[in-house]
Design an enzyme around this catalytic site. Structure first.
Site, mmCIF file in Angstrom:
data_model
loop_
_atom_site.group_PDB
_atom_site.id
_atom_site.type_symbol
_atom_site.label_atom_id
_atom_site.label_comp_id
_atom_site.label_asym_id
_atom_site.label_seq_id
_atom_site.Cartn_x
_atom_site.Cartn_y
_atom_site.Cartn_z
ATOM 1 N N ASP A 126 0.912 -1.345 0.021
ATOM 2 C CA ASP A 126 -0.111 -0.091 -0.117
ATOM 3 C C ASP A 126 0.723 1.156 0.007
ATOM 4 O OD1 ASP A 126 0.439 0.712 2.526
ATOM 5 O OD2 ASP A 126 -1.437 0.283 3.440
ATOM 6 N N CYS A 180 -22.688 -6.564 -1.663
ATOM 7 C CA CYS A 180 -23.135 -5.825 -0.622
ATOM 8 C C CYS A 180 -24.688 -5.842 -0.550
ATOM 9 C CB CYS A 180 -22.732 -4.155 -0.879
ATOM 10 S SG CYS A 180 -21.113 -4.102 -0.281
ATOM 11 N N CYS A 183 -27.568 -3.753 1.752
ATOM 12 C CA CYS A 183 -27.061 -3.417 3.008
ATOM 13 C C CYS A 183 -26.547 -1.835 2.854
ATOM 14 C CB CYS A 183 -25.822 -4.241 3.351
ATOM 15 S SG CYS A 183 -24.969 -3.830 4.820
ATOM 16 N N CYS A 186 -22.558 0.217 6.918
ATOM 17 C CA CYS A 186 -21.293 1.148 7.008
ATOM 18 C C CYS A 186 -21.695 2.532 6.634
ATOM 19 C CB CYS A 186 -20.278 0.718 5.865
ATOM 20 S SG CYS A 186 -20.987 0.729 4.117
ATOM 21 N N CYS A 190 -20.936 5.538 9.956
ATOM 22 C CA CYS A 190 -20.124 6.546 9.801
ATOM 23 C C CYS A 190 -20.290 7.793 10.977
ATOM 24 C CB CYS A 190 -19.809 6.738 8.461
ATOM 25 S SG CYS A 190 -18.360 8.121 8.366
ATOM 26 N N CYS A 206 -13.578 11.885 7.066
ATOM 27 C CA CYS A 206 -12.964 10.754 7.637
ATOM 28 C C CYS A 206 -12.237 10.771 8.939
ATOM 29 C CB CYS A 206 -12.533 9.875 6.635
ATOM 30 S SG CYS A 206 -11.997 8.019 7.177
ATOM 31 N N CYS A 233 -10.165 4.806 12.702
ATOM 32 C CA CYS A 233 -11.472 4.618 12.968
ATOM 33 C C CYS A 233 -11.933 3.210 12.308
ATOM 34 C CB CYS A 233 -12.334 5.786 12.348
ATOM 35 S SG CYS A 233 -14.231 5.213 12.512
ATOM 36 N N CYS A 236 -16.869 1.752 10.174
ATOM 37 C CA CYS A 236 -17.551 1.127 9.113
ATOM 38 C C CYS A 236 -17.192 -0.342 8.940
ATOM 39 C CB CYS A 236 -17.152 2.146 7.773
ATOM 40 S SG CYS A 236 -15.495 2.290 7.529
ATOM 41 N N CYS A 240 -19.904 -4.103 9.309
ATOM 42 C CA CYS A 240 -20.027 -4.640 8.130
ATOM 43 C C CYS A 240 -20.529 -6.374 8.459
ATOM 44 C CB CYS A 240 -18.644 -4.720 7.208
ATOM 45 S SG CYS A 240 -19.078 -5.723 5.695
HETATM 46 S S1 SF4 Z 1 -21.393 -2.891 5.546
HETATM 47 FE FE1 SF4 Z 1 -20.421 -4.262 4.325
HETATM 48 S S2 SF4 Z 1 -21.844 -5.175 3.185
HETATM 49 FE FE2 SF4 Z 1 -22.944 -3.564 4.236
HETATM 50 S S3 SF4 Z 1 -22.754 -2.130 2.358
HETATM 51 FE FE3 SF4 Z 1 -20.927 -1.811 3.782
HETATM 52 S S4 SF4 Z 1 -19.648 -2.935 2.900
HETATM 53 FE FE4 SF4 Z 1 -21.246 -3.705 1.877
HETATM 54 S S1 SF4 Z 2 -13.188 5.300 8.790
HETATM 55 FE FE1 SF4 Z 2 -14.733 5.902 10.355
HETATM 56 S S2 SF4 Z 2 -15.076 8.099 9.396
HETATM 57 FE FE2 SF4 Z 2 -14.030 6.920 7.974
HETATM 58 S S3 SF4 Z 2 -15.594 6.397 6.577
HETATM 59 FE FE3 SF4 Z 2 -15.252 4.598 8.042
HETATM 60 S S4 SF4 Z 2 -16.724 4.969 9.692
HETATM 61 FE FE4 SF4 Z 2 -16.575 7.068 8.614
#
Ligand code: SF4
Ligand code: SF4
Length: 341
Positions: A126, A180, A183, A186, A190, A206, A233, A236, A240
């Site tokens: 990365d 996904c 759903c 996530c 947030c 973020c 963080c 999200c 999942c």
């Molecule tokens: S929580 Fe996971 S499965 Fe649900 S929309 Fe987000 S990435 Fe997709």
């Molecule tokens: S890392 Fe935290 S702040 Fe960033 S998009 Fe995911 S839930 Fe939101």
């Protein structure tokens, strides 16, 4: 060896080195190149100027490695369960040593094998100029979730991605399907509404960006939403449903570091420069340096601190570094306001 035999041997070696998955995509331009360019043009990468550099290299492996024919994508699980209870949270991937050194060592071994088969490689963890999540989807390792993170059917979201570009033409895997469905967990989870639409991220909102990448003052509008998060963080990712089958990693180096997690927010606030460097030696947290780390600690104390945290915050408010002093003063005002309320 034939390309199919090289690939089979590669998969065996990758597994023996501890990788949890290894797949191959053709070395073609990244599928989401146009979206990436638009994201940069809209400035949603914030202060991460390095992302805007070399867009062409980032989206076409053949520019990075002339003659590249395949992109090998590898996943390494770092999940360590729910972890220790504290008055703060640190993103799981940063609970212990920086993963780059560990993964780079493993990639070097795979590189040596591929070289012995006539290939020329460029391995990346990365840090390379490659849109690795796009290639992970192309290689069928997982799919790009609405959170913008890569989701693996068995590992969920808790894994590191690495790539090896190679001039060897290896048999490609089939791209993964998007699982996904309807759903939106996530997006709903947030705290700062950084996922502005499915697969659209405004990095400037973020918490990972605000607490790690951003070097300056954290905008007031986000400070309360940051809660007790002092480095990154996972909201999200925690939300999942594909993480329900996550298994603990075989890599002991990712386990929560006892010397860090035995400390409280107030202990962190008292760290001198030398103590900070010793405590976070080899940790990714060291990268943000003491002032930005204490800035984050002050925000968490402002959100969850009590009356008896005020003396430590008062000392921090007198710190010669303006970043620490300003966030400590904010935290004092927040605690006073809560108590007077
Ligand atoms: S929580 Fe996971 S499965 Fe649900 S929309 Fe987000 S990435 Fe997709
Ligand atoms: S890392 Fe935290 S702040 Fe960033 S998009 Fe995911 S839930 Fe939101």
């Amino acid at each position: 060896m034939s390309p199919a035999e090289i690939k089979s041997a590669l998969l065996v070696k990758a597994q023996a080195l501890g990788f949890d998955d290894c797949r191959v995509a053709p070395a073609l331009p990244a599928a989401h190149r146009a979206l990436f360019e638009q994201w940069i043009a809209e400035g949603k990468h914030g202060d991460m100027a390095w992302m805007a550099r070399n867009v062409e290299r980032r989206t076409d492996p053949r520019v990075v490695l002339p003659g590249a024919r395949s992109v090998i994508v590898l996943a390494l699980n770092y999940y360590q369960g729910s972890g220790p209870e504290n008055d703060y949270r640190i993103a799981r991937y940063a609970w212990n040593d920086d993963y780059h050194d560990l993964i780079e060592k493993k990639l070097r071994e795979l590189d040596a094998f591929l070289t012995s088969q006539g290939g020329t490689q460029k391995p990346y963890v990365d840090t390379g100029p490659v849109l690795e999540r796009d290639f992970a989807s192309e290689a069928g390792l997982g799919w790009g979730g609405k959170s913008t993170m890569q989701i693996h059917r068995h590992l969920g979201t808790w894994f590191f991605l690495a790539d090896i570009l190679t001039t060897l033409d290896l048999p490609a895997d089939t791209p993964a399907k998007d699982m996904c469905g309807k759903c939106t967990r996530c997006i709903d989870a947030c705290p700062t509404q950084a996922i502005t639409a499915p697969r659209r991220m405004d990095a400037r909102r973020c918490i990972s960006y605000l607490t790690i990448e951003s070097k300056g003052s954290i905008p007031l509008e986000f400070r309360r939403a940051i809660g007790d998060r002092i480095y990154g963080c996972d909201a999200c990712l925690d939300a999942c449903p594909w993480n329900r089958h996550a298994q603990e990693s075989r890599e002991a180096t990712f386990q929560a570091r006892e010397t860090v997690f035995s400390k409280s927010l107030r202990d962190f606030l008292a760290l001198t420069e030398d103590e900070f460097r010793a405590l976070f030696a080899k940790s990714p947290i060291k990268r943000i340096k003491r002032p930005a780390f204490l800035r984050n600690v002050c925000v968490a104390l402002g959100n969850g601190g009590r009356w008896d945290d005020l003396p430590a915050l008062a000392a921090a408010a007198a710190d010669p570094h303006p970043l620490i002093a300003e966030h400590a003063a904010w935290a004092i005002a927040e605690i006073r306001q809560r108590h007077s309320g």
